[in-house]
Design a protein around this motif. Sequence first.
Motif, PDB file in Angstrom:
ATOM      1  N   ASN A 122      -8.158   2.969   4.727  1.00 29.35           N
ATOM      2  CA  ASN A 122      -8.336   1.662   4.095  1.00 29.35           C
ATOM      3  C   ASN A 122      -9.149   0.751   5.013  1.00 29.35           C
ATOM      4  O   ASN A 122      -8.910   0.717   6.228  1.00 29.35           O
ATOM      5  CB  ASN A 122      -6.976   1.007   3.828  1.00 29.35           C
ATOM      6  CG  ASN A 122      -6.123   1.809   2.874  1.00 29.35           C
ATOM      7  OD1 ASN A 122      -6.468   1.981   1.719  1.00 29.35           O
ATOM      8  ND2 ASN A 122      -4.988   2.302   3.368  1.00 29.35           N
ATOM      9  N   LEU A 139       0.830  -1.195   0.000  1.00 29.84           N
ATOM     10  CA  LEU A 139       0.000   0.000   0.000  1.00 29.84           C
ATOM     11  C   LEU A 139       0.865   1.245   0.000  1.00 29.84           C
ATOM     12  O   LEU A 139       1.929   1.283   0.617  1.00 29.84           O
ATOM     13  CB  LEU A 139      -0.899   0.040   1.240  1.00 29.84           C
ATOM     14  CG  LEU A 139      -1.973  -1.034   1.381  1.00 29.84           C
ATOM     15  CD1 LEU A 139      -2.734  -0.829   2.692  1.00 29.84           C
ATOM     16  CD2 LEU A 139      -2.919  -1.019   0.202  1.00 29.84           C
ATOM     17  N   SER A 183       1.262   5.304   1.071  1.00 29.94           N
ATOM     18  CA  SER A 183       0.807   6.172   2.153  1.00 29.94           C
ATOM     19  C   SER A 183       1.652   7.438   2.184  1.00 29.94           C
ATOM     20  O   SER A 183       2.859   7.388   1.915  1.00 29.94           O
ATOM     21  CB  SER A 183       0.912   5.457   3.503  1.00 29.94           C
ATOM     22  OG  SER A 183       0.577   6.330   4.569  1.00 29.94           O
ATOM     23  N   HIS A 211      -9.254  -5.151   1.977  1.00 29.34           N
ATOM     24  CA  HIS A 211      -8.534  -6.415   1.891  1.00 29.34           C
ATOM     25  C   HIS A 211      -8.845  -7.217   3.156  1.00 29.34           C
ATOM     26  O   HIS A 211      -9.272  -6.658   4.166  1.00 29.34           O
ATOM     27  CB  HIS A 211      -7.028  -6.217   1.706  1.00 29.34           C
ATOM     28  CG  HIS A 211      -6.308  -5.650   2.878  1.00 29.34           C
ATOM     29  ND1 HIS A 211      -6.297  -4.300   3.195  1.00 29.34           N
ATOM     30  CD2 HIS A 211      -5.559  -6.251   3.846  1.00 29.34           C
ATOM     31  CE1 HIS A 211      -5.568  -4.096   4.275  1.00 29.34           C
ATOM     32  NE2 HIS A 211      -5.113  -5.264   4.702  1.00 29.34           N
ATOM     33  N   ILE A 229       4.518  -1.209   3.048  1.00 29.26           N
ATOM     34  CA  ILE A 229       4.035   0.168   3.028  1.00 29.26           C
ATOM     35  C   ILE A 229       5.107   1.028   2.380  1.00 29.26           C
ATOM     36  O   ILE A 229       6.264   1.015   2.820  1.00 29.26           O
ATOM     37  CB  ILE A 229       3.734   0.705   4.438  1.00 29.26           C
ATOM     38  CG1 ILE A 229       2.841  -0.275   5.234  1.00 29.26           C
ATOM     39  CG2 ILE A 229       3.100   2.089   4.350  1.00 29.26           C
ATOM     40  CD1 ILE A 229       1.450  -0.425   4.704  1.00 29.26           C
ATOM     41  N   LYS A 248      -4.436   5.543   0.447  1.00 30.61           N
ATOM     42  CA  LYS A 248      -5.510   4.686  -0.067  1.00 30.61           C
ATOM     43  C   LYS A 248      -5.264   4.247  -1.513  1.00 30.61           C
ATOM     44  O   LYS A 248      -6.187   4.129  -2.307  1.00 30.61           O
ATOM     45  CB  LYS A 248      -6.874   5.372   0.041  1.00 30.61           C
ATOM     46  CG  LYS A 248      -7.311   5.660   1.463  1.00 30.61           C
ATOM     47  CD  LYS A 248      -8.705   6.219   1.525  1.00 30.61           C
ATOM     48  CE  LYS A 248      -9.745   5.197   1.100  1.00 30.61           C
ATOM     49  NZ  LYS A 248     -11.122   5.699   1.264  1.00 30.61           N
ATOM     50  N   LYS A 249      -4.011   3.992  -1.843  1.00 30.34           N
ATOM     51  CA  LYS A 249      -3.680   3.537  -3.186  1.00 30.34           C
ATOM     52  C   LYS A 249      -2.862   2.258  -3.117  1.00 30.34           C
ATOM     53  O   LYS A 249      -1.926   2.152  -2.325  1.00 30.34           O
ATOM     54  CB  LYS A 249      -2.904   4.611  -3.944  1.00 30.34           C
ATOM     55  CG  LYS A 249      -2.590   4.226  -5.388  1.00 30.34           C
ATOM     56  CD  LYS A 249      -1.889   5.356  -6.123  1.00 30.34           C
ATOM     57  CE  LYS A 249      -1.579   4.955  -7.564  1.00 30.34           C
ATOM     58  NZ  LYS A 249      -0.887   6.035  -8.307  1.00 30.34           N
ATOM     59  N   LEU A 250      -3.240   1.271  -3.938  1.00 32.00           N
ATOM     60  CA  LEU A 250      -2.490   0.028  -4.017  1.00 32.00           C
ATOM     61  C   LEU A 250      -1.232   0.235  -4.831  1.00 32.00           C
ATOM     62  O   LEU A 250      -1.292   0.725  -5.966  1.00 32.00           O
ATOM     63  CB  LEU A 250      -3.359  -1.053  -4.671  1.00 32.00           C
ATOM     64  CG  LEU A 250      -2.711  -2.436  -4.831  1.00 32.00           C
ATOM     65  CD1 LEU A 250      -2.566  -3.124  -3.478  1.00 32.00           C
ATOM     66  CD2 LEU A 250      -3.530  -3.306  -5.790  1.00 32.00           C
ATOM     67  N   ILE A 283      -9.121   0.527  -4.151  1.00 27.43           N
ATOM     68  CA  ILE A 283      -9.343  -0.589  -3.231  1.00 27.43           C
ATOM     69  C   ILE A 283     -10.628  -0.351  -2.451  1.00 27.43           C
ATOM     70  O   ILE A 283     -10.881   0.760  -1.986  1.00 27.43           O
ATOM     71  CB  ILE A 283      -8.173  -0.737  -2.243  1.00 27.43           C
ATOM     72  CG1 ILE A 283      -6.856  -1.007  -2.967  1.00 27.43           C
ATOM     73  CG2 ILE A 283      -8.437  -1.888  -1.256  1.00 27.43           C
ATOM     74  CD1 ILE A 283      -5.672  -1.079  -2.029  1.00 27.43           C
ATOM     75  N   HIS A 295      -4.271  -1.279 -11.684  1.00 29.91           N
ATOM     76  CA  HIS A 295      -3.674  -1.947 -10.526  1.00 29.91           C
ATOM     77  C   HIS A 295      -2.626  -2.960 -10.989  1.00 29.91           C
ATOM     78  O   HIS A 295      -2.874  -3.757 -11.903  1.00 29.91           O
ATOM     79  CB  HIS A 295      -4.760  -2.670  -9.719  1.00 29.91           C
ATOM     80  CG  HIS A 295      -5.809  -1.749  -9.195  1.00 29.91           C
ATOM     81  ND1 HIS A 295      -7.127  -1.821  -9.589  1.00 29.91           N
ATOM     82  CD2 HIS A 295      -5.736  -0.715  -8.324  1.00 29.91           C
ATOM     83  CE1 HIS A 295      -7.825  -0.886  -8.985  1.00 29.91           C
ATOM     84  NE2 HIS A 295      -7.007  -0.199  -8.211  1.00 29.91           N
TER      85      HIS A 295
END
Length: 279
Positions: free
Chosen positions: A243, A17, A19, A196, A56, A62-64, A193, A112
């Motif tokens: 998330n 992820l 951040s 998960h 991370i 909030k982005k993969l 997303i 993605h």
Amino acid sequence: MTQTAVQAAAYLHHLALESSTPSHLAEFYSDAMDMGLAKISDAEWRCEGPGRRMIIVAGEDKKLSFAGMACRNADGLAALRARAGSEGLEILQSPSPYFGDDAFAVRDPNGHLICFGLAKPDTIARKGIQGPTQHLTFASNDVSAFVDFYCGKLGFSLVDRVLHDDGDLATAFTTSNHEHHTIACFKSDRNGIDHHSYEAGDWNYIRDWCDHFADRDIQLMWGPGRHGPGNNLFIFIEDPDGNWIEVSAELEVIYDRQVVDWPQHPRTLNKWGRAILRS
């Protein structure tokens, strides 16, 4: 059509992820999800626990960054790579530190990055609550394109669908092994997303996770409850970036059955604005 991903028995091995505050988010996952923490650089942190791993990296909240899907063996990985190539997908280099040099990656219709590879030997000695990484769910404004990509081009199996009254596809659950879903998609006005999930196994471990979260004053955002599709027990929490994290138990095991269509109604919204399907 050949279910190449299912034959490769691909499963969700890890996630990465982005951040804007990677150290803060990594510290949360280490504590909340009962994992060890390692700083790789100022821009990358890794959390590792029994059967679960989270990377991370510095970037957008909030982005993969990417998802890592591990295959059962080299033959399955080679077949999946050949399938992707034959479908005209661009074969990209995998950035995953948990896969070997034969890993590859592709981008889905919403951009993605999905990596496929063979998992390196697990050296994690840390004990922790039962909860391996289990599935990834996307939000998308085009669920049909999601199904065409994962099922039509990679050979995932479509298991369940949720349909609007007019027959429009609202949700799709797909699998690449015996579990009800490994990657799913909800219709949304955004692409990204949705959540998960970690598979606890049974209700006793859901209880243990609830106690674990309560000890840390982490509020449940939704649950305990039971889903319709998948028939699994669940709880949800939210990480500092927003998330959503699910801990699930007793997810349906799929052997060979027809796709089940679920109506979207009756439908309500919980207080966070999320749709709840009631079977």
